[in-house]
Design a protein around this motif. Structure first.
Motif, PDB file in Angstrom:
ATOM      1  N   GLU A 156     -18.082 -21.352  32.188  1.00 34.31           N
ATOM      2  CA  GLU A 156     -17.928 -22.245  31.046  1.00 34.31           C
ATOM      3  C   GLU A 156     -19.152 -23.111  30.837  1.00 34.31           C
ATOM      4  N   ALA A 157     -19.751 -23.550  31.923  1.00 31.95           N
ATOM      5  CA  ALA A 157     -20.960 -24.374  31.795  1.00 31.95           C
ATOM      6  C   ALA A 157     -22.095 -23.560  31.196  1.00 31.95           C
ATOM      7  N   ARG A 199     -30.952 -33.578  26.068  1.00 33.96           N
ATOM      8  CA  ARG A 199     -30.009 -34.557  26.599  1.00 33.96           C
ATOM      9  C   ARG A 199     -30.674 -35.362  27.701  1.00 33.96           C
ATOM     10  N   LEU A 217     -23.939 -29.377  37.992  1.00 31.62           N
ATOM     11  CA  LEU A 217     -22.501 -29.465  38.207  1.00 31.62           C
ATOM     12  C   LEU A 217     -22.132 -30.660  39.078  1.00 31.62           C
ATOM     13  N   LYS A 257     -22.043 -23.527  27.380  1.00 35.44           N
ATOM     14  CA  LYS A 257     -22.259 -24.762  26.614  1.00 35.44           C
ATOM     15  C   LYS A 257     -23.637 -24.761  25.974  1.00 35.44           C
ATOM     16  N   PRO A 258     -23.754 -25.466  24.823  1.00 36.16           N
ATOM     17  CA  PRO A 258     -25.030 -25.543  24.104  1.00 36.16           C
ATOM     18  C   PRO A 258     -26.176 -25.888  25.045  1.00 36.16           C
ATOM     19  N   GLY A 276     -28.809 -44.089  28.759  1.00 31.00           N
ATOM     20  CA  GLY A 276     -27.461 -44.580  28.674  1.00 31.00           C
ATOM     21  C   GLY A 276     -26.818 -44.854  29.999  1.00 31.00           C
ATOM     22  N   ARG A 286     -22.991 -39.122  32.087  1.00 33.19           N
ATOM     23  CA  ARG A 286     -24.143 -39.955  31.717  1.00 33.19           C
ATOM     24  C   ARG A 286     -25.409 -39.496  32.434  1.00 33.19           C
ATOM     25  N   ARG A 313     -30.697 -36.618  38.242  1.00 32.71           N
ATOM     26  CA  ARG A 313     -31.860 -36.304  37.413  1.00 32.71           C
ATOM     27  C   ARG A 313     -32.965 -35.671  38.215  1.00 32.71           C
ATOM     28  N   GLN A 363     -23.613 -30.768  33.364  1.00 30.52           N
ATOM     29  CA  GLN A 363     -23.064 -29.838  32.361  1.00 30.52           C
ATOM     30  C   GLN A 363     -21.623 -29.441  32.612  1.00 30.52           C
ATOM     31  N   GLY A 364     -21.202 -29.587  33.876  1.00 28.72           N
ATOM     32  CA  GLY A 364     -19.854 -29.147  34.202  1.00 28.72           C
ATOM     33  C   GLY A 364     -19.266 -29.955  35.341  1.00 28.72           C
ATOM     34  N   VAL A 365     -17.950 -30.127  35.307  1.00 28.17           N
ATOM     35  CA  VAL A 365     -17.248 -30.925  36.318  1.00 28.17           C
ATOM     36  C   VAL A 365     -16.121 -30.094  36.927  1.00 28.17           C
ATOM     37  N   LEU A 366     -16.079 -30.090  38.247  1.00 28.36           N
ATOM     38  CA  LEU A 366     -14.945 -29.507  38.958  1.00 28.36           C
ATOM     39  C   LEU A 366     -14.084 -30.657  39.449  1.00 28.36           C
ATOM     40  N   ARG A 393     -10.923 -36.788  30.339  1.00 27.40           N
ATOM     41  CA  ARG A 393     -11.294 -36.701  28.931  1.00 27.40           C
ATOM     42  C   ARG A 393     -12.807 -36.827  28.837  1.00 27.40           C
ATOM     43  N   LEU A 427     -16.083 -22.403  36.379  1.00 27.84           N
ATOM     44  CA  LEU A 427     -16.930 -23.527  35.964  1.00 27.84           C
ATOM     45  C   LEU A 427     -18.323 -23.040  35.586  1.00 27.84           C
ATOM     46  N   ALA A 463     -17.195 -32.688  24.464  1.00 25.79           N
ATOM     47  CA  ALA A 463     -17.023 -31.244  24.329  1.00 25.79           C
ATOM     48  C   ALA A 463     -18.170 -30.447  24.948  1.00 25.79           C
ATOM     49  N   HIS A 464     -19.320 -31.064  25.104  1.00 26.03           N
ATOM     50  CA  HIS A 464     -20.447 -30.294  25.634  1.00 26.03           C
ATOM     51  C   HIS A 464     -20.418 -30.182  27.157  1.00 26.03           C
ATOM     52  N   VAL A 465     -19.386 -30.751  27.771  1.00 28.58           N
ATOM     53  CA  VAL A 465     -19.259 -30.679  29.228  1.00 28.58           C
ATOM     54  C   VAL A 465     -18.066 -29.800  29.597  1.00 28.58           C
ATOM     55  N   ALA A 466     -18.307 -28.840  30.465  1.00 28.04           N
ATOM     56  CA  ALA A 466     -17.223 -27.968  30.916  1.00 28.04           C
ATOM     57  C   ALA A 466     -16.415 -28.665  32.006  1.00 28.04           C
TER      58      ALA A 466
END
Lengths: 222, 222
Positions: free
Chosen positions: A207-208, A217, B151, A211-212, A222, B170, B145, B174-177, B185, A204, B188-191
DNA sequence: GATTGTGAAGAGCTTCACAGCT
DNA sequence: AGCTGTGAAGCTCTTCACAATC
């Protein structure tokens, strides 16, 4: 009954995913008893042609213009994955990981029966885990043989994992589920699947970090 | 400093394994500060040529006839995997799985800092998990924030997993385990990396069912 | 002598594209 | 029209083999 059996490793992984979608269909809404390769693919994040190849790999057939029969596909998939017969498993290591695994509702439902739990620490022996009194390691050989368990779950610290796995193999186990962050070296006739939290975290991070840049962001509320 | 960065997904997985061997070398016996590709490969169950390709993929270099320097390779590997900077993570779901993950000693050691824990069930909110008071989901956005966590760990039941993951995205993660047995789903910018017990069990059943009939075994000791 | 680095060959997996069935 | 089944192409990963290096 076609059984062309050449299921690749990546395919087996995806078949698990399709099986889930089919189970949800059977459990929940039975709005239709057909499903298309596109639909299965969407749920699993896979292309439709890939789904059709995977299903063909174990002899499942659909009807052109219509799709696959949910129930028949479900049953065929379970058979192909070796889930049509119940599996008996022993757990070694009565810590957090083992308990977390057993807490999965699917564990029992899917046809996996836990038949015994072992731990090296005498302080834990005798306590109950998932309805089983924890036994000392010295009971392992006999308990495996007596119960006819085919699978062993290794949920011990990394430096004990190889020894535990060797003991399971000596007891006649066919497959090992390894939660220890260490590669096991076992004879070819024993199946090994690893679930490795450490590796997952590192993957993880990797891959993170690719990422761009997360510059613009978290802007819009939102 | 060469950084040819084209590390394939399978390669990243193996790099994790090599890193472990190197860490064991640094922690334990420092009998030699060199290591060969063959040695690394044996530990990881991989061919030596593969190891060399993998190491070359991120610019690590060895000395012909000698091997690789343990310390330099270790540091280079950590950098390549994005582990040279600390990662901040939030955990959603204070159940067994989350706790099991945090119990891994590596979690903190490897540079992963848990900064907050959330759960939907009000009965759990306020309890302490891994030194953190469990917070209600309504705090998630702000906590992520404020902490700058990159992560998110999804350890909730499958039917809540997608919603939780969406909320994390939201919040700017940047990444999810993902520990839920469900494909997520996400943009694409999130691992996303999945750890799926259900799939692991099914893979094990599949592979074990392929193994030669366990008729005449439990013979010679390995 | 031991070991790396790597082009080339080989193996395996995925995607494409479309004929053929319902 | 909608969908499956599949050969062929394309792509990625792994293994081989050996010159180059220490």
């Amino acid at each position: 009954m076609p059984e062309r059996n050449r299921i690749s490793k990546p395919a087996a992984r995806r078949l698990s995913q399709y099986l889930r979608t089919l189970q949800a269909r059977l459990d929940g809404d039975a709005s239709t008893n057909r499903v298309s390769s596109r639909e299965l693919g969407e749920q699993a994040g896979v292309a439709d042609a890939q789904v059709r190849k995977d299903l063909a790999s174990f002899g499942a057939g659909g009807q052109p213009g219509v799709g696959y029969q949910v129930r028949a596909l479900h049953d065929g998939l379970r058979r192909a994955l070796g889930l049509d017969k119940p599996w008996r498993a022993v757990l070694v290591g009565a810590g957090n990981i083992g308990r977390a695994l057993l807490a999965y509702p699917r564990f029992g439902e899917e046809g996996f029966d836990l038949v015994a739990v072992f731990d090296r620490a005498s302080a834990v022996v005798g306590r109950r885990v998932a309805g089983h009194a924890v036994q000392p390691m010295s009971n392992l050989q006999e308990a495996v043989r007596r119960s006819g368990a085919q699978l062993g779950i290794v949920a011990v610290p990394p430096d004990e994992a190889q020894d535990v796995a060797d003991a399971l193999v000596r007891a006649g186990i066919q497959g090992v589920l390894n939660f220890a962050p260490r590669a096991l070296r076992l004879p070819a006739h024993v199946a090994v699947v690893a679930v490795d939290f450490t590796e997952a975290l590192e993957r993880l991070a990797f891959e993170a970090s690719l990422k761009p840049t997360p510059s613009g962001r978290s802007k819009g509320h939102g």
